[in-house]
Motif scaffolding. Structure first.
Motif, short mmCIF file in Angstrom:
data_model
loop_
_atom_site.label_atom_id
_atom_site.label_comp_id
_atom_site.label_asym_id
_atom_site.label_seq_id
_atom_site.Cartn_x
_atom_site.Cartn_y
_atom_site.Cartn_z
N VAL A 116 -4.84 33.69 -0.31
CA VAL A 116 -4.11 33.15 0.17
C VAL A 116 -4.50 31.62 -0.10
O VAL A 116 -5.15 31.14 0.08
N GLU A 117 -3.40 31.22 -0.52
CA GLU A 117 -3.15 29.92 -0.92
C GLU A 117 -2.17 28.67 -1.02
O GLU A 117 -1.12 29.22 -0.13
N ARG A 118 -2.26 27.53 -0.07
CA ARG A 118 -1.60 27.03 0.46
C ARG A 118 -1.14 25.85 -0.07
O ARG A 118 -1.77 24.97 -0.66
N THR A 119 -0.14 26.03 -0.03
CA THR A 119 0.30 24.50 -1.39
C THR A 119 1.25 23.53 -0.50
O THR A 119 2.14 24.06 -0.12
N ASP A 120 0.86 21.96 -0.46
CA ASP A 120 1.49 21.10 -0.16
C ASP A 120 2.15 20.13 -0.55
O ASP A 120 1.41 19.74 -1.51
N ASN A 121 3.52 19.54 -0.84
CA ASN A 121 4.34 18.92 -1.45
C ASN A 121 4.69 17.18 -0.73
O ASN A 121 4.10 17.44 0.34
N TYR A 122 4.20 16.40 -0.89
CA TYR A 122 4.25 15.47 -0.23
C TYR A 122 5.19 13.50 -1.38
O TYR A 122 4.74 13.94 -2.74
N ASP A 123 5.22 13.29 -1.06
CA ASP A 123 6.63 12.13 -1.54
C ASP A 123 5.26 11.00 -1.51
O ASP A 123 5.06 10.32 -0.17
N ILE A 124 5.46 9.97 -2.92
CA ILE A 124 4.82 9.11 -2.56
C ILE A 124 5.59 7.96 -2.64
O ILE A 124 6.60 7.87 -4.20
N MET A 125 5.56 7.18 -1.80
CA MET A 125 6.40 5.80 -1.57
C MET A 125 5.12 4.72 -1.23
O MET A 125 3.83 4.01 -1.10
N MET A 173 0.53 -0.98 -0.08
CA MET A 173 -0.31 0.57 -0.22
C MET A 173 0.88 1.24 -0.35
O MET A 173 1.27 1.42 0.87
N ALA A 174 0.27 2.21 -0.49
CA ALA A 174 1.49 3.74 -0.46
C ALA A 174 1.19 4.29 -0.08
O ALA A 174 0.09 4.52 0.26
N GLN A 175 1.94 4.17 0.53
CA GLN A 175 1.85 6.31 1.82
C GLN A 175 2.55 7.36 1.27
O GLN A 175 3.16 7.71 0.14
N ALA A 176 2.00 8.20 1.57
CA ALA A 176 2.41 9.62 1.63
C ALA A 176 3.42 10.39 2.55
O ALA A 176 2.73 10.28 3.69
N MET A 177 4.42 10.97 2.11
CA MET A 177 5.03 11.70 3.56
C MET A 177 5.08 13.15 2.47
O MET A 177 5.54 13.40 2.03
N MET A 178 4.87 13.93 3.94
CA MET A 178 4.70 15.56 3.64
C MET A 178 5.93 16.07 3.54
O MET A 178 7.14 15.54 4.49
N LYS A 179 6.38 16.53 2.34
CA LYS A 179 7.79 16.54 2.04
C LYS A 179 8.42 18.43 2.34
O LYS A 179 8.89 18.63 3.47
#
Length: 71
Positions: free
Chosen positions: A62-71, A1-7
């Motif tokens: 105001v905009e928030r941008t979150d980037n994730y690594d999907i593993m 199962m893939a997991q998302a880690m906030m970068k």
């Protein structure tokens, strides 16, 4: 199962800086990086308000941008 880690996370403040010759609004954005990953929407709103107070132009959004690594 893939997991998302906030970068990383960043906020962008969009300002209305004037009008063009067609009477359309001109927008400019300023992005701030290295936002704490655990920051809440209320905390980001307060920070954005404080930063907007330093500008001569009115803030539009105001905009928030979150980037994730999907593993």
């Amino acid at each position: 199962m893939a997991q998302a880690m906030m970068k990383n996370s960043k906020i962008t403040l969009v300002f209305e800086t004037g009008m063009n010759e067609k009477a359309e609004a001109i927008f400019k954005a300023k992005t701030y990086a290295n936002v704490r990953k655990e920051a809440t929407a209320d905390q980001l709103g307060q920070a954005a308000s404080a930063l907007a107070g330093l500008s001569a132009y009115p803030i539009v959004s105001v905009e928030r941008t979150d980037n994730y690594d999907i593993m």
